[in-house]
Design an enzyme around this catalytic site. Structure first.
Site, PDB file in Angstrom:
ATOM      1  N   SER A 264       0.749   1.697  -0.045  1.00 31.76           N
ATOM      2  CA  SER A 264       1.470   2.615   0.010  1.00 31.76           C
ATOM      3  C   SER A 264       1.237   3.641  -1.205  1.00 31.76           C
ATOM      4  CB  SER A 264       2.931   2.211  -0.284  1.00 31.76           C
ATOM      5  OG  SER A 264       3.209   1.575  -1.452  1.00 31.76           O
ATOM      6  N   LYS A 265       1.961   4.481  -1.482  1.00 28.56           N
ATOM      7  CA  LYS A 265       1.718   5.527  -2.482  1.00 28.56           C
ATOM      8  C   LYS A 265       1.629   4.754  -3.857  1.00 28.56           C
ATOM      9  CE  LYS A 265       4.390   9.315  -0.669  1.00 28.56           C
ATOM     10  NZ  LYS A 265       5.298   9.911  -0.849  1.00 28.56           N
ATOM     11  N   ARG A 266       2.391   3.802  -4.077  1.00 26.75           N
ATOM     12  CA  ARG A 266       2.543   2.948  -5.321  1.00 26.75           C
ATOM     13  C   ARG A 266       1.062   2.739  -5.653  1.00 26.75           C
ATOM     14  NH1 ARG A 266       4.023  -1.868  -5.394  1.00 26.75           N
ATOM     15  NH2 ARG A 266       4.440  -2.011  -3.110  1.00 26.75           N
ATOM     16  N   HIS A 267       0.144   2.281  -4.651  1.00 32.22           N
ATOM     17  CA  HIS A 267      -1.213   1.933  -4.881  1.00 32.22           C
ATOM     18  C   HIS A 267      -2.340   3.111  -5.292  1.00 32.22           C
ATOM     19  CE1 HIS A 267       0.784  -1.300  -2.743  1.00 32.22           C
ATOM     20  NE2 HIS A 267       0.345  -2.026  -3.661  1.00 32.22           N
ATOM     21  N   GLY A 268      -1.513   4.149  -5.659  1.00 33.93           N
ATOM     22  CA  GLY A 268      -2.597   5.291  -6.056  1.00 33.93           C
ATOM     23  C   GLY A 268      -2.691   6.274  -4.725  1.00 33.93           C
TER      24      GLY A 268
END
Ligand code: GLU
Length: 496
Positions: A264-268
């Site tokens: 997800s976006k959390r991973h960059g």
């Protein structure tokens, strides 16, 4: 241009069917609910590669019937991203919202066969039903409340002002998905409930529209993300009910983040247009994406799009999830930058240089020559195109900001002599070139009576303010004599 394309292609489905009878066709069918992310780009890429490799066609279909979820601008965003990645499609884009009559026609056909029924349950009733089932420990499913209503009961519900949706009577049997990647996947008979094919606003559900479209548009292979595997038994049942010939199915595994969680976006960065803005090259990104779940026969890592087409085959797509590793992508990008032709690289760097205020619009040939030298000096130091903003500042900003590495050499007692000699020797030259640079440095060495690190570090620091940077000869030849003098003088002032 993109909008025109959409209009031109309002109703090409008949055309596709006629043109492609009997030929292979795949499709990429994004919903306009955001941006093109790595997973979507990979689905598009694998479909593209399969079509090119096998002489088939790729159709781009925009699944936009869920107006509530549509995010403005995302169709154009997705299309631009595909174009940037070089993924050309052969037909479309076709928007589902231009085809509502067609879905209604097929819904009527199913109704005529007695395979559907109107469902009057309200969202609240469905919610209560779901909650009850969850409390009882059963997987929530539609409870069939409207399956066997009499005509009178239906009339009564309508009279209450309820607007029905249309549900498909799921046959009472298990369904086998013959998946080209996963083999036979069996869904037991109660896995799927009676699902909605037309919503109460008379628009189709995803599962229904996708079947009607894939059939009407002549799609022969449905290749998409693994998250759609659970939808496939519904779709297969619709194919059977509508007596459509069945396409083949292939579901590509998920992409996980390095911590093995769903990406997800959390991973960059995951959105293609953000990669573009950050300065990834489309060739590097598409190359990296190709290796997420596909392994080439010879373990080779670098591929152009054409080479991928050549090497691609479905049987080398993995069943296991792929792991997304941004560091590997960054490394790949740096390799692509290193290998790139300077002229092309400069064209790609110009927007970033403009953004940093290094160049303006008028590209005089003289300017371009200097920019090409800068590109040549820096290309091995760039991971992203946007790194040019930091790396090239030494060529454009005469106000030196000393970094930590620079400060060390300012402490040496030999440094003032190097600066002095540097300034004096500069007076003897109109320009430093690759031909005279050795002689130039030799003169400073003699005059200052220093050599090695004690000579080279102050030379660099005196005109860049940095302890590290591109090759010294490149810096000397790119900067003008005037610039170097000005910088040296200011640093001599600082050291006083
Ligand atoms: N519109 C779906 C999505 O964006 C794709 C459906 C399909 O490929 O069948 O996930």
């Amino acid at each position: 241009m993109i909008q025109d394309k959409l209009l031109e292609n309002k109703s090409p489905e008949k055309e596709c069917k006629e043109q492609n009878q009997g030929t292979l066709k795949v499709r990429f069918a994004p919903s306009p609910t955001g941006y093109l992310h790595v997973g979507g780009a990979r689905t598009a890429l694998f479909n593209y590669l399969y079509a090119r490799k096998n002489g088939g066609a790729l159709l781009l279909r925009i699944e936009d019937t869920d107006l509530k979820r549509e995010i403005e601008g995302s169709i154009n965003r997705i299309i631009e991203d595909m174009q940037w990645l070089g993924l050309k499609w052969d037909e479309g884009p076709i928007r589902q919202t231009g085809r509502l009559d067609i879905y209604r026609k097929y819904a009527n056909a199913l109704e005529d066969k007695g395979l559907t029924y109107p469902c009057y349950c309200t969202p609240e009733e469905l919610k209560t039903n779901r909650e009850k089932m969850m409390e009882a420990g059963t997987t929530p499913h539609y409870n069939g409340a409207c399956r066997d209503l009499t005509p009178q009961q239906r009339e009564q519900k309508s009279a209450e002002g309820r607007k029905p949706c249309i549900r498909f009577r799921m046959p009472d049997k298990s369904v086998v998905v013959k998946d080209l990647i996963r083999g036979d996947v069996v869904f037991e008979k109660d896995f799927v409930d009676d699902f909605i094919i037309m919503k109460s606003d008379n628009t189709p559900s995803y599962n229904f529209a996708v079947v009607v479209d894939d059939h009407e548009m002549g799609v022969t292979l449905v290749m998409r993300g693994e998250e759609h595997l659970v939808n496939t038994p519904r779709q297969i049942s619709l194919y059977e009910a509508l007596e459509f010939s069945m396409p083949q199915f292939a579901h590509i595994s998920m992409i996980l983040s390095p911590d093995r969680k769903k990406m997800s976006k959390r991973h960059g960065t995951v959105a293609v247009d953000i990669f573009r803005k950050e300065g990834y090259l489309p060739s590097a990104l598409i190359n990296y994406i190709s290796l997420l779940g596909w392994s080439p026969p010879d373990n080779r890592e670098f591929f152009t799009l054409d080479e991928m087409v050549e090497a691609f085959s479905l049987d080398r797509i993995a069943k296991n999830p792929a792991v997304y590793d941004i560091e590997k992508l960054r490394w790949m990008n740096s390799q692509y930058i290193k290998e790139m032709d300077n002229e092309k690289l400069l064209d790609m760097l110009i927007p970033f240089m403009k953004d940093a205020g290094f160049v303006d619009d008028d590209k005089t040939p003289e300017n371009r020559d200097k920019l090409l030298l800068i590109v040549d000096a820096l290309k091995s130091r760039l991971v992203l195109l946007s790194d040019i903003k930091e790396e090239a500042s030494i060529f454009f900003d005469d106000n030196l900001e000393l970094d930590e590495g620079a400060k060390e050499s300012l402490e040496w007692d030999t440094t003032p002599a190097v600066f002095k000699a540097f300034l004096e020797v500069l007076d003897e030259y109109d320009a430093i070139t690759s031909e005279n640079s050795r002689e130039f440095v030799k003169k400073i060495q003699k005059k200052s009576m220093t050599k090695g690190k004690k000579l080279y570090m102050p030379l660099r620091v005196g005109i860049t303010g940095k302890g590290h940077g591109p090759e010294m000869v490149a810096v000397l030849t790119i900067l003008s004599i005037e610039q170097m003098k000005k910088r040296l003088k200011s640093i001599i002032e600082i050291c006083k």
